[in-house]
Design an enzyme around this catalytic site. Sequence first.
Site, short mmCIF file in Angstrom:
data_model
loop_
_atom_site.label_atom_id
_atom_site.label_comp_id
_atom_site.label_asym_id
_atom_site.label_seq_id
_atom_site.Cartn_x
_atom_site.Cartn_y
_atom_site.Cartn_z
N TYR A 17 0.27 8.09 71.02
CA TYR A 17 1.66 8.12 70.57
C TYR A 17 2.49 8.75 71.68
O TYR A 17 2.34 9.93 71.99
CB TYR A 17 1.74 8.96 69.29
CG TYR A 17 3.11 9.07 68.67
CD1 TYR A 17 3.84 7.94 68.34
CD2 TYR A 17 3.65 10.32 68.36
CE1 TYR A 17 5.09 8.05 67.74
CE2 TYR A 17 4.89 10.44 67.75
CZ TYR A 17 5.60 9.29 67.45
OH TYR A 17 6.83 9.41 66.85
N TYR A 171 -0.01 9.56 56.07
CA TYR A 171 -0.08 10.58 57.12
C TYR A 171 0.86 11.76 56.85
O TYR A 171 0.47 12.91 56.81
CB TYR A 171 0.26 9.96 58.48
CG TYR A 171 0.25 10.97 59.59
CD1 TYR A 171 -0.95 11.26 60.23
CD2 TYR A 171 1.39 11.68 59.94
CE1 TYR A 171 -0.99 12.23 61.22
CE2 TYR A 171 1.36 12.65 60.91
CZ TYR A 171 0.17 12.93 61.55
OH TYR A 171 0.13 13.89 62.51
N HIS A 172 2.13 11.42 56.66
CA HIS A 172 3.14 12.47 56.57
C HIS A 172 3.10 13.20 55.25
O HIS A 172 3.63 14.28 55.11
CB HIS A 172 4.52 11.88 56.83
CG HIS A 172 4.55 11.04 58.07
ND1 HIS A 172 4.13 9.73 58.06
CD2 HIS A 172 4.88 11.34 59.34
CE1 HIS A 172 4.22 9.25 59.29
NE2 HIS A 172 4.67 10.20 60.08
N LYS A 540 18.69 23.11 59.22
CA LYS A 540 18.13 22.44 60.39
C LYS A 540 19.24 21.74 61.17
O LYS A 540 19.77 20.74 60.71
CB LYS A 540 17.08 21.41 59.96
CG LYS A 540 15.76 22.05 59.52
CD LYS A 540 14.76 21.00 59.09
CE LYS A 540 14.29 20.15 60.23
NZ LYS A 540 13.52 20.86 61.26
N ASP A 544 16.31 16.27 63.74
CA ASP A 544 14.92 16.42 63.33
C ASP A 544 14.84 16.61 61.82
O ASP A 544 15.49 17.48 61.27
CB ASP A 544 14.33 17.62 64.07
CG ASP A 544 13.07 18.15 63.44
OD1 ASP A 544 12.28 17.32 62.95
OD2 ASP A 544 12.88 19.38 63.43
N HIS A 546 11.91 17.04 59.98
CA HIS A 546 10.69 17.68 59.46
C HIS A 546 11.09 18.98 58.79
O HIS A 546 11.22 20.02 59.42
CB HIS A 546 9.70 17.95 60.60
CG HIS A 546 9.11 16.70 61.17
ND1 HIS A 546 9.77 15.95 62.10
CD2 HIS A 546 7.95 16.05 60.91
CE1 HIS A 546 9.02 14.90 62.42
NE2 HIS A 546 7.91 14.93 61.71
#
Lengths: 672, 332
Positions: A17, A171-172, A540, A544, A546
């Site tokens: 990646y 995955y996440h 945040k 981003d 996350h």
Amino acid sequence: MDSLQTKRDRPWLMRTYSGHSSAKASNTLYRTNLAKGQTGLSVAFDLPTQTGYDADSPLARGEVGKVGVPISHIEDMDQLFDQIPLDQMNTAMTINATAPWLLSLYIGLAQRRGIDPKQLSGTTQNDIIKEYLSRGTYIYPPGPSMRLIADTINYTVKHVPKWNPTNICSYHLQEAGATPVQELAYALCTAMAVLDRVQASGEIKPGEFSQVVERISFFVNAGIRFVEECCKLRAFGEMWDELTLRRYQVEDPKLRRFRYGVQVNSLGLTEPQPENNVQRIVLEMLAVSLSKSARARAIQLPAWNEAMGLPRPWDQQWALRMQQVLAFETDLLEYGDILDGSPVIAAKVKQLVEGARKEIENVEAQGGIIAAIESGYVKRELVGSHMQRLRAIESGELKIIGVNCFQETAESPLTLGSDGGIMKTDPAAEREQIERLQAHRKNRNDGEVQAALQGLDDAARCGENIMPSSIRCALAGVTTGEWGDSLRAVFGEFRPPTGIDIAIDSRAVLGKKDQVTELRARVASTGEALGRPLKLLVGKPGLDGHSNGAEQVAVKARDVGFEVVYDGIRLTPQQIAQAAEEEGVHMVGLSILSGSHMELVASVLEELRLRDLAKLPVIAGGIIPQEDGTKLAALGVSAVYTPKDFSFNSIMADMVDVIREANGLGRLGPLP
Amino acid sequence: MTQAQLPDPEQLAVRILRRERAAVASGLNLLDNKLAAARQRSAGLLAALSGERALNDGHLIGVTGPPGAGKSSLVSAMIREWRLAGRTVGVLAVDPSSRPELGGGALLGDRIRIKNAAYDEGLFIRSLANRNQLGGVATEVWPMSWLMLACFDIVVVETVGVGQTEIDIAEIGDTICYVAQPASGDTIQYLKSGIIEIPDVFAVNKSDLGAPAHKTASEISRSAPRQDRRDDWDYPVCLVSATMNTGIQQLHAHFDRHRSFLAAAGLLGKLRARHQSAWVVRVLKEEFGTFGIELVGGYAEIGRRLNETSTNQFEECERLRQQIISRFKSSD
């Protein structure tokens, strides 16, 4: 070769990646990686590209070229794949809200190079559901987002048949704290939601629907509990086989195969003693390769230093070599399924399947995954699981070598280099990308651009498939921001449930109980000394998404007695400073994982100064290299917390002390 | 915060009346501050912001309703409409605190649900925890509303309505709006609970659901008219959808009509004076109990003294506090 051995299997696709700074720099990296034996590409895009903004948008400031490559228009795409034959390459793109657009640029580029799109093979991640839950690069509300996914599927099945239009991501979910059972359940619910949506669109004839099912692939995580992870993937295979047969009547077992790619776990990678991540990554890779019947089709491994910052080419090479050793040196690929018939494995698989079935029923009873997301149910469950995990680490119940046990270490020679063991992105990349973009806007035919955008708007409004008009836009030179804005005007933007409205579970151990009691007393007494309860703003800045870390800090701070204003993601520095002023907080906590902390934190501090709030303490958390941490302190940041600070109680104690110091009270020191 | 950092109340009041955002923020911080020195200055600040104007300007709207009714989304849609019409808006968003034995902290999530994406100078949001105070609305809300009324055209107080809370919000807002959720047991419970007479305007949210919304609206209409309460007010029930942005202008028209109704009947100033007295009594009772109230002559005497100073009860409140404290000390 003895009688037990079969013909050696072909290895999985090996990718890394990657992508950074600019299309040109990333192209160089890709060609180097391919020369080293990588067999596919995995493109990382920067956050403005992922969220549909041009490089010169105010929200993109500091984010251009940071977590991936900026792609603003077809010329960037051309440069990214310079000297790479599109018809021979297998390209995976980690792209979601803007997936139809990046795929259109890829198809448009192929057409321009005279390549039939039928020859293209690869994957667009294109799973918006997990963006709502974890990764945060959503743009549009669920209804239109699901439509865009269905549009790309309907289009590629007919016109780009070797493409995997969507990669359902568990995955996440794991990164957001999901247990294996939750991962199974929510990923399969997502797949059902996508397939149901495609079915409802009526664009596919009933007889051809099994081809759609066949094109659905998954993107899975593998953690360090590798026996369980191995079983999870076998459970996925079993459940997918059953679901596609029962629910979608796919008769051909080959079309019912659970096809998946993997990026092994980044959540468990540690900043202290980072060399230990090598063995973690190798063990996690075993989980997805041991079972022949449930083996990954494509694997990408993180680099050992991901918890510290961006990996360098050498770090990526090391990760690739791990795959090559397993595939070419060991005898793994010479045997049939070595776990078939193991009663232990069978029992564990059964347990996971049963748990997942129960949770699927639960979600279906709430009206499906979309309804369960909109109500905040799924997010709450994930935040709850994640909190449990962090509590277990803090209490020492869950051991992490080098972090909460065996911390003694000699100095690592790996991190001694002048670069600190990580890659630096080119600081000029943002300016250069903006210049390139502005030059591009001048060079294109405005009439064609306007006509193409009008076509896009019409298609979006009347429900026509979005792909043909998007490809027209790509060829006309439309930019990523223009494409994103056009659809924003039609679809609106999504506001997510935060998941932080979970109740305090008084039974759960909040780390060490006596420490929590002490912390609550400190928060309360400091509040009394200042005249009102301690109030904290958590947000945040930048693009981003996350949000897991910020959410955990918010929940933990609430648990120890703070009044916490959680302001979410994608905030401009101006919005954060405004919120700090309006809310009258005692401290501002910023969380940034995209590497743009220097620019963003400096802007927030500047905005606070403009509001006479220069003395308000600001703390920052995220993937922040030590060197940058020192610079942030010099700018006026009171404390920087990174993945090595695993003890939430210690962080909270320090936060209270930072507030005390800023208000002329003495520090109370570390917790007993 | 040391005393040196506390702002001068007179100067602060002047800046608040000039609508300076930093002054509004610092004023709200002061009103929240429980240190003795801060209390004195708070009373001074509120006094400086009082007077006839404080009893007649602006519009204080209480928004309440069960969890999940979509109050925050509706408030967000209402703000968009007010801002388009050029009116400035202050919001006090109240969320529950966790129980004291669990640390007493709070997650204040309304801001993220209410705010609009763009930066807006005409909107000011302050989130508050209810701090486990009896009745669900922190005592800080009333003085803070008072401050915001001095500098915003519209002030909205948003609270989660679970039974008792509505009674408190009724002692704060000029106009109380109850947000109902279609096809939910909460509304039926609410209708049964007997506090139906409190709201002045009903908004049935999620009207895009169709039939269930209409059903809920007609259930409320049947129960709502209580002619015995305020003469000539019709207790409208309005169908709205925060997500589809429909019915908001009509809802605002009802708010405006209700305010005009209060003003024309000479009720607005009286209502605010009454709310102010109720707050004073609540503050004194919370701090000193019935015994403390008796020390200054009981409820009737307090009521009489407040009536005499109807435009500015905050200083009177501070005087009453000091008297009670000194009598407590002398009775030792």
